[in-house]
Write a protein that holds these residues in place. Structure first.
Motif, PDB file in Angstrom:
ATOM      1  N   UNK A 220     -81.486  -2.077 -72.731  1.00 51.36           N
ATOM      2  CA  UNK A 220     -80.523  -0.997 -72.993  1.00 51.36           C
ATOM      3  C   UNK A 220     -80.888   0.246 -72.181  1.00 51.36           C
ATOM      4  N   UNK A 221     -79.900   1.138 -72.025  1.00 51.64           N
ATOM      5  CA  UNK A 221     -80.087   2.383 -71.295  1.00 51.64           C
ATOM      6  C   UNK A 221     -79.997   3.547 -72.282  1.00 51.64           C
ATOM      7  N   UNK A 222     -80.974   4.438 -72.304  1.00 47.68           N
ATOM      8  CA  UNK A 222     -80.836   5.641 -73.145  1.00 47.68           C
ATOM      9  C   UNK A 222     -79.696   6.512 -72.635  1.00 47.68           C
ATOM     10  N   UNK A 223     -78.980   7.104 -73.562  1.00 48.93           N
ATOM     11  CA  UNK A 223     -77.846   7.953 -73.170  1.00 48.93           C
ATOM     12  C   UNK A 223     -78.345   9.166 -72.395  1.00 48.93           C
ATOM     13  N   UNK A 224     -77.749   9.401 -71.250  1.00 48.87           N
ATOM     14  CA  UNK A 224     -78.126  10.528 -70.394  1.00 48.87           C
ATOM     15  C   UNK A 224     -77.040  11.604 -70.392  1.00 48.87           C
ATOM     16  N   UNK A 225     -76.281  11.672 -71.472  1.00 44.10           N
ATOM     17  CA  UNK A 225     -75.211  12.674 -71.552  1.00 44.10           C
ATOM     18  C   UNK A 225     -73.829  12.114 -71.349  1.00 44.10           C
ATOM     19  N   UNK A 226     -73.724  10.801 -71.078  1.00 41.47           N
ATOM     20  CA  UNK A 226     -72.402  10.209 -70.857  1.00 41.47           C
ATOM     21  C   UNK A 226     -71.534  10.253 -72.121  1.00 41.47           C
ATOM     22  N   UNK A 227     -72.151  10.041 -73.287  1.00 40.73           N
ATOM     23  CA  UNK A 227     -71.370  10.039 -74.535  1.00 40.73           C
ATOM     24  C   UNK A 227     -70.701  11.384 -74.759  1.00 40.73           C
ATOM     25  N   UNK A 228     -71.413  12.471 -74.493  1.00 40.87           N
ATOM     26  CA  UNK A 228     -70.829  13.800 -74.661  1.00 40.87           C
ATOM     27  C   UNK A 228     -69.729  14.048 -73.633  1.00 40.87           C
ATOM     28  N   UNK A 229     -69.980  13.649 -72.395  1.00 44.11           N
ATOM     29  CA  UNK A 229     -68.973  13.852 -71.341  1.00 44.11           C
ATOM     30  C   UNK A 229     -67.698  13.061 -71.629  1.00 44.11           C
ATOM     31  N   UNK A 230     -67.850  11.836 -72.115  1.00 42.07           N
ATOM     32  CA  UNK A 230     -66.684  10.985 -72.388  1.00 42.07           C
ATOM     33  C   UNK A 230     -66.017  11.322 -73.717  1.00 42.07           C
ATOM     34  N   UNK A 231     -66.656  12.127 -74.559  1.00 41.26           N
ATOM     35  CA  UNK A 231     -66.053  12.495 -75.834  1.00 41.26           C
ATOM     36  C   UNK A 231     -66.219  11.451 -76.910  1.00 41.26           C
ATOM     37  N   UNK A 232     -67.348  10.756 -76.922  1.00 39.80           N
ATOM     38  CA  UNK A 232     -67.592   9.745 -77.953  1.00 39.80           C
ATOM     39  C   UNK A 232     -67.847  10.451 -79.279  1.00 39.80           C
ATOM     40  N   UNK A 233     -67.062  10.115 -80.301  1.00 36.43           N
ATOM     41  CA  UNK A 233     -67.213  10.716 -81.626  1.00 36.43           C
ATOM     42  C   UNK A 233     -67.534   9.680 -82.695  1.00 36.43           C
ATOM     43  N   UNK A 234     -67.273   8.425 -82.397  1.00 34.84           N
ATOM     44  CA  UNK A 234     -67.503   7.369 -83.393  1.00 34.84           C
ATOM     45  C   UNK A 234     -68.088   6.148 -82.706  1.00 34.84           C
ATOM     46  N   UNK A 235     -68.976   5.481 -83.404  1.00 34.82           N
ATOM     47  CA  UNK A 235     -69.645   4.291 -82.873  1.00 34.82           C
ATOM     48  C   UNK A 235     -69.240   3.062 -83.673  1.00 34.82           C
ATOM     49  N   UNK A 236     -69.246   1.888 -83.020  1.00 32.49           N
ATOM     50  CA  UNK A 236     -69.507   1.658 -81.591  1.00 32.49           C
ATOM     51  C   UNK A 236     -68.335   2.122 -80.727  1.00 32.49           C
ATOM     52  N   UNK A 237     -68.624   2.398 -79.465  1.00 31.74           N
ATOM     53  CA  UNK A 237     -67.601   2.825 -78.519  1.00 31.74           C
ATOM     54  C   UNK A 237     -67.707   1.968 -77.257  1.00 31.74           C
ATOM     55  N   UNK A 238     -66.528   1.571 -76.747  1.00 33.44           N
ATOM     56  CA  UNK A 238     -66.471   0.704 -75.566  1.00 33.44           C
ATOM     57  C   UNK A 238     -65.628   1.389 -74.501  1.00 33.44           C
ATOM     58  N   UNK A 239     -66.146   1.399 -73.273  1.00 35.83           N
ATOM     59  CA  UNK A 239     -65.455   1.997 -72.133  1.00 35.83           C
ATOM     60  C   UNK A 239     -65.518   1.032 -70.955  1.00 35.83           C
ATOM     61  N   UNK A 240     -64.439   1.046 -70.171  1.00 26.15           N
ATOM     62  CA  UNK A 240     -64.471   0.393 -68.862  1.00 26.15           C
ATOM     63  C   UNK A 240     -65.016   1.376 -67.850  1.00 26.15           C
ATOM     64  N   UNK A 241     -65.790   0.871 -66.895  1.00 27.94           N
ATOM     65  CA  UNK A 241     -66.389   1.725 -65.876  1.00 27.94           C
ATOM     66  C   UNK A 241     -66.248   1.070 -64.513  1.00 27.94           C
ATOM     67  N   UNK A 242     -65.753   1.839 -63.566  1.00 27.28           N
ATOM     68  CA  UNK A 242     -65.612   1.331 -62.202  1.00 27.28           C
ATOM     69  C   UNK A 242     -66.827   1.737 -61.381  1.00 27.28           C
ATOM     70  N   UNK A 243     -67.071   1.079 -60.255  1.00 28.07           N
ATOM     71  CA  UNK A 243     -68.236   1.417 -59.421  1.00 28.07           C
ATOM     72  C   UNK A 243     -68.232   2.855 -58.926  1.00 28.07           C
ATOM     73  N   UNK A 244     -67.056   3.466 -58.797  1.00 34.36           N
ATOM     74  CA  UNK A 244     -67.005   4.850 -58.312  1.00 34.36           C
ATOM     75  C   UNK A 244     -67.148   5.869 -59.436  1.00 34.36           C
ATOM     76  N   UNK A 245     -67.501   5.423 -60.649  1.00 28.64           N
ATOM     77  CA  UNK A 245     -67.764   6.348 -61.746  1.00 28.64           C
ATOM     78  C   UNK A 245     -66.556   6.737 -62.564  1.00 28.64           C
ATOM     79  N   UNK A 246     -65.472   5.998 -62.441  1.00 30.00           N
ATOM     80  CA  UNK A 246     -64.281   6.293 -63.234  1.00 30.00           C
ATOM     81  C   UNK A 246     -64.341   5.500 -64.542  1.00 30.00           C
ATOM     82  N   UNK A 247     -64.098   6.162 -65.670  1.00 22.43           N
ATOM     83  CA  UNK A 247     -64.178   5.531 -66.976  1.00 22.43           C
ATOM     84  C   UNK A 247     -62.802   5.479 -67.627  1.00 22.43           C
ATOM     85  N   UNK A 248     -62.568   4.435 -68.432  1.00 20.32           N
ATOM     86  CA  UNK A 248     -61.335   4.286 -69.198  1.00 20.32           C
ATOM     87  C   UNK A 248     -61.703   3.893 -70.621  1.00 20.32           C
ATOM     88  N   UNK A 249     -61.264   4.641 -71.641  1.00 18.19           N
ATOM     89  CA  UNK A 249     -61.619   4.307 -73.028  1.00 18.19           C
ATOM     90  C   UNK A 249     -60.934   3.025 -73.487  1.00 18.19           C
TER      91      UNK A 249
END
Length: 333
Positions: A220-249
């Protein structure tokens, strides 16, 4: 002798009268103006001149404002009896009359109108069936067959198309799974993630820097601030991520595998990772490419002052815009 005695009495009375005080209350009497002396030789005062009467006022001109009344508007003609407008305006009135005064005549009148409305509705339904027959844009059975065997075949076709699209997406994007070590729902989501890992690369991200009980995610990877940037408020949370850093909830909460895969295709279409036609192939429906809201241009034809277009003219413009050949799943090319 007696006459001589009377004379002194008269003289005495005259002297007493001459010594009596005069009436000074009259301002014009001699006694009130004695300082002037013997003024009775003066000429009497002239009467005061009367002030000239003021000239008569000239009548002021008054401006008469003429009020022009607006021409009376013609009363619109009442709607024709038994028309749709007539029913909208009058059927509730007949119902109220029957309710307030339920005589046989009032109730029968309302029931007659109600019967008329039901018969017209039945007639409308029959004509509706005739209108949709042979037109796949209007026939819902053409979009989703009512026959069980046909619906099952369509489900199989859509499932195969979705699997193919997901395989193609797995080559372009990955899945980020945000969790916490004390999250019970995160733990229950593990079996679903294992099935998702058969197709996608899943990256577990720990909010608190710890693994779940049983260490299901040793890498696993420790969160480096991505959850706050993406607006995660409830767990578990799933996001799609592209190689260029684009996320989709995808979800913030536990979901079944089928729901996750469906949301992945929707998110991919919204990001432009797949086109709309590819997304339509994953749905158990037909003719989705024939979207009238996209095919018919705005301002197709002008109507009257209220915007109404006669039905025959409206259909003519729609058919011309769509063209005679409608290409879709199962239609002639």
């Amino acid at each position: 002798m007696k006459r001589h005695a009377f004379v002194p009495v008269l003289l005495l009375a005259s002297v007493v009268a001459s010594n009596a005080p005069a009436d000074t209350t009259d301002p014009h009497s001699f006694w009130a103006q004695k300082q002037r002396g013997w003024f009775f030789y003066e000429d009497p005062p002239e009467p005061p001149e009367e002030a000239p009467a003021p000239p008569p006022l000239e009548p002021q001109s008054q401006t008469v404002q003429t009020i022009t009344e607006a021409p009376a508007q013609a009363t619109p003609a009442p709607p024709q009896a038994f028309s749709a407008e007539w029913f909208r305006k009058n059927l509730p009135k007949y119902k109220d009359v029957a309710w307030d005064n339920p005589t046989v005549e009032n109730v029968r009148a309302f029931m007659m109108l109600q019967r008329y409305a039901m018969d017209r509705s039945s007639q409308f339904a029959d004509v509706t069936q005739l209108a949709v027959q042979g037109d796949p844009l209007l026939d819902e059975n053409a979009r989703r067959p009512n026959a069980t065997y046909a619906a099952q075949a369509l489900d199989k076709q859509a499932g195969e198309a979705k699997a193919q699209v997901l395989d193609e997406l797995a080559q372009k994007v990955g899945v980020f799974f945000f969790y916490a070590s004390d999250c019970d729902l995160c733990e229950t989501q593990i079996p679903v993630l294992r099935m998702l890992e058969s197709r996608f690369t899943v990256t577990p991200v720990s909010i608190d820097g710890k693994d779940l009980p049983g260490s299901p995610f040793p890498t696993f990877k420790p969160d480096a601030g991505h959850a706050r940037i993406l607006g995660v408020r409830q767990l578990p949370a799933i996001y799609l991520a592209s190689p260029d850093g684009d996320f989709a909830p995808i979800a913030q909460g536990a979901l079944a595998l089928g729901d996750i895969e469906h949301r992945i295709t929707l998110a991919a279409a919204s990001k432009g990772w797949i086109d709309q036609r590819t997304l339509n192939r994953t749905r158990p429906l037909r003719n989705l490419d024939d979207n009238l809201s996209e095919l018919l241009p705005a301002g197709l034809v002008e109507g009257d002052e209220s915007g109404f277009i006669p039905p025959s003219e409206l259909l003519q413009h729609i058919d011309q815009s769509l063209g005679s050949a409608r290409v879709g799943g199962g239609e002639l090319p």
